[in-house]
Design a protein around this motif. Sequence first.
Motif, PDB file in Angstrom:
ATOM      1  N   TYR A  61       0.834  -1.199   0.000  1.00 22.23           N
ATOM      2  CA  TYR A  61       0.000   0.000   0.000  1.00 22.23           C
ATOM      3  C   TYR A  61       0.869   1.249   0.000  1.00 22.23           C
ATOM      4  N   ARG A  62       0.465   2.238  -0.778  1.00 21.90           N
ATOM      5  CA  ARG A  62       1.142   3.542  -0.797  1.00 21.90           C
ATOM      6  C   ARG A  62       0.103   4.641  -0.595  1.00 21.90           C
ATOM      7  N   ARG A  63       0.321   5.482   0.412  1.00 17.10           N
ATOM      8  CA  ARG A  63      -0.608   6.587   0.654  1.00 17.10           C
ATOM      9  C   ARG A  63      -0.553   7.627  -0.457  1.00 17.10           C
ATOM     10  N   ASP A  64       0.586   7.754  -1.132  1.00 15.15           N
ATOM     11  CA  ASP A  64       0.745   8.777  -2.165  1.00 15.15           C
ATOM     12  C   ASP A  64       0.416   8.266  -3.572  1.00 15.15           C
ATOM     13  N   MET A  65      -0.208   7.105  -3.671  1.00 15.00           N
ATOM     14  CA  MET A  65      -0.566   6.543  -4.975  1.00 15.00           C
ATOM     15  C   MET A  65      -1.590   7.437  -5.666  1.00 15.00           C
ATOM     16  N   LYS A  66      -1.427   7.594  -6.983  1.00 16.70           N
ATOM     17  CA  LYS A  66      -2.383   8.356  -7.790  1.00 16.70           C
ATOM     18  C   LYS A  66      -3.162   7.382  -8.660  1.00 16.70           C
ATOM     19  N   ALA A  67      -4.308   7.822  -9.158  1.00 14.54           N
ATOM     20  CA  ALA A  67      -5.120   6.973 -10.034  1.00 14.54           C
ATOM     21  C   ALA A  67      -4.326   6.536 -11.259  1.00 14.54           C
ATOM     22  N   SER A  68      -3.452   7.399 -11.755  1.00 13.31           N
ATOM     23  CA  SER A  68      -2.648   7.054 -12.940  1.00 13.31           C
ATOM     24  C   SER A  68      -1.610   5.976 -12.642  1.00 13.31           C
ATOM     25  N   ASP A  69      -1.364   5.678 -11.362  1.00  9.15           N
ATOM     26  CA  ASP A  69      -0.425   4.626 -10.965  1.00  9.15           C
ATOM     27  C   ASP A  69      -1.069   3.244 -10.974  1.00  9.15           C
ATOM     28  N   VAL A  70      -2.373   3.181 -11.195  1.00 11.24           N
ATOM     29  CA  VAL A  70      -3.111   1.925 -11.137  1.00 11.24           C
ATOM     30  C   VAL A  70      -3.462   1.483 -12.558  1.00 11.24           C
ATOM     31  N   TYR A  71      -3.233   0.202 -12.833  1.00 16.14           N
ATOM     32  CA  TYR A  71      -3.580  -0.326 -14.155  1.00 16.14           C
ATOM     33  C   TYR A  71      -5.064  -0.158 -14.421  1.00 16.14           C
ATOM     34  N   THR A  72      -5.396   0.203 -15.652  1.00 17.27           N
ATOM     35  CA  THR A  72      -6.795   0.291 -16.058  1.00 17.27           C
ATOM     36  C   THR A  72      -7.330  -1.116 -16.291  1.00 17.27           C
ATOM     37  N   VAL A  73      -8.644  -1.242 -16.353  1.00 14.94           N
ATOM     38  CA  VAL A  73      -9.247  -2.541 -16.638  1.00 14.94           C
ATOM     39  C   VAL A  73      -8.791  -3.017 -18.021  1.00 14.94           C
ATOM     40  N   TYR A  74      -8.711  -2.118 -18.975  1.00 18.65           N
ATOM     41  CA  TYR A  74      -8.239  -2.476 -20.314  1.00 18.65           C
ATOM     42  C   TYR A  74      -6.829  -3.066 -20.255  1.00 18.65           C
ATOM     43  N   GLU A  75      -5.941  -2.432 -19.485  1.00 21.47           N
ATOM     44  CA  GLU A  75      -4.569  -2.942 -19.357  1.00 21.47           C
ATOM     45  C   GLU A  75      -4.557  -4.306 -18.670  1.00 21.47           C
ATOM     46  N   LEU A  76      -5.401  -4.503 -17.673  1.00 23.22           N
ATOM     47  CA  LEU A  76      -5.476  -5.797 -16.986  1.00 23.22           C
ATOM     48  C   LEU A  76      -5.987  -6.892 -17.916  1.00 23.22           C
ATOM     49  N   VAL A  77      -7.030  -6.584 -18.670  1.00 20.47           N
ATOM     50  CA  VAL A  77      -7.579  -7.553 -19.620  1.00 20.47           C
ATOM     51  C   VAL A  77      -6.528  -7.903 -20.671  1.00 20.47           C
ATOM     52  N   THR A  78      -5.841  -6.902 -21.182  1.00 19.05           N
ATOM     53  CA  THR A  78      -4.789  -7.138 -22.172  1.00 19.05           C
ATOM     54  C   THR A  78      -3.718  -8.065 -21.605  1.00 19.05           C
TER      55      THR A  78
END
Length: 140
Positions: A61-78
């Motif tokens: 866990y990172r408190r300073d994580m941004k939404a752009s740091d998280v894989y999108t569903v499209y990236e996960l599916v790919t």
Amino acid sequence: MLKKLFFSPIKNHIVVNDRWGKGVTGKHGGFLTYSDHYDPGHIVERKWENCMTLDKNAWGYRRDMKASDVYTVYELVTQLIRTISCNGNLLLNVGPDKYGRIDPIFVDRLTEFGKFINFFEEAIFGTKPWIHQSDSAMIW
């Protein structure tokens, strides 16, 4: 001597990965493990594991994580499709906070990813890779 170290009377009834020593990844175990986010781009004859996280930058866990740091569903599916097509399994890690709570963005991604998997489960579970892994940059 070395053969005796790897003998087990239950070896055909358990699954063991090969993340247990220096220089041994991709060589031993019930399935093979390579580096994190491993994507060979071609079929691997033995079952292997793609270990990745929802957070692009950390396993915990990172408190300073941004939404752009998280894989999108499209990236996960790919990544799931690329992994399956190369005879692999996907291990997807989610890092909870110090209270054991899952960040809402992770919950959202897992929920949406789960919907995709449920809808296409017939094309995911129990399938086998074809002789070609990629027909083009976007077709796996």
